[in-house]
Motif scaffolding. Sequence first.
Motif, short mmCIF file in Angstrom:
data_model
loop_
_atom_site.label_atom_id
_atom_site.label_comp_id
_atom_site.label_asym_id
_atom_site.label_seq_id
_atom_site.Cartn_x
_atom_site.Cartn_y
_atom_site.Cartn_z
N ARG A 70 2.88 11.84 -7.98
CA ARG A 70 2.08 12.67 -8.90
C ARG A 70 1.73 14.01 -8.25
N VAL A 125 0.20 8.13 -6.27
CA VAL A 125 -0.44 9.27 -5.61
C VAL A 125 0.61 10.32 -5.22
N ILE A 126 1.50 9.95 -4.31
CA ILE A 126 2.44 10.92 -3.74
C ILE A 126 3.31 11.58 -4.80
N GLY A 178 0.81 -1.22 0.00
CA GLY A 178 0.00 0.00 0.00
C GLY A 178 0.84 1.26 0.00
N VAL A 179 1.89 1.27 0.80
CA VAL A 179 2.77 2.44 0.85
C VAL A 179 3.44 2.64 -0.50
N GLU A 180 3.99 1.56 -1.05
CA GLU A 180 4.70 1.68 -2.33
C GLU A 180 3.75 2.03 -3.47
N PHE A 181 2.54 1.50 -3.44
CA PHE A 181 1.54 1.84 -4.45
C PHE A 181 1.19 3.32 -4.36
N SER A 182 1.01 3.82 -3.13
CA SER A 182 0.65 5.23 -2.98
C SER A 182 1.79 6.14 -3.40
N VAL A 183 3.04 5.73 -3.15
CA VAL A 183 4.18 6.52 -3.62
C VAL A 183 4.15 6.60 -5.15
#
Length: 148
Positions: free
Chosen positions: A29, A26-27, A18-23
Motif C-alpha cells: 500500500r 502495509v508495504i 508477520g512479514v507476509e502480512f506486512s507486505v
Amino acid sequence: MHNALQVFTIVVVGVMVGVEFSVAFVINRILDALPEDSGQLGRAHGGRMLGAVMPVWYIGSLVLVAIWAVTGWADPGAGLVVTAGALLVLSVVMSLLLLVPINNRGKTWTPENRPADWKQQMKRWDRYHHVRVAVIVGAFALLAAALV
C-alpha cells in the motif's frame, strides 16, 4: 527438546506470517501510493529480495512442522499440527503455481520494459497473496492452538 522445537517452529512461522502480512497490508500500500515509477521499482526490488528469502522460509517452516508432527504424534494437538502442515503445503503450491510466475516477471521490470498491463498483474498478485496470507495465518493459529 520437543518443547523447544514447538516454540522455535511457532516463532519461525509467526515471523513469516508477520512479514507476509506486512507486505500485503502495509508495504504494498505504501509502494502503490508513491509517485511516478517509484512504486513499481520498489515492488521489483522487493520481489528480488523476498523472492530469494521466502522459498527457504516457507520450506523451512514446513520441515519444522513436519518434524513436530512426527515427534509429537501421540500429543493431543497432533491433528492440529498435521492440519497446519497441510495448510503450509497449500501455501507452497499456491506460491509455485500462482505467485512466483508473476513475481518472476515483475522483479525484472523497469519503467522502460514493463508491460502495459503491469498494474493488473500486480493486482492479481496482491489478490493471490491475500489468500496465501489467510492460509498461513490459519496454519499459525493451528500451531498455537496445538500447544494448548
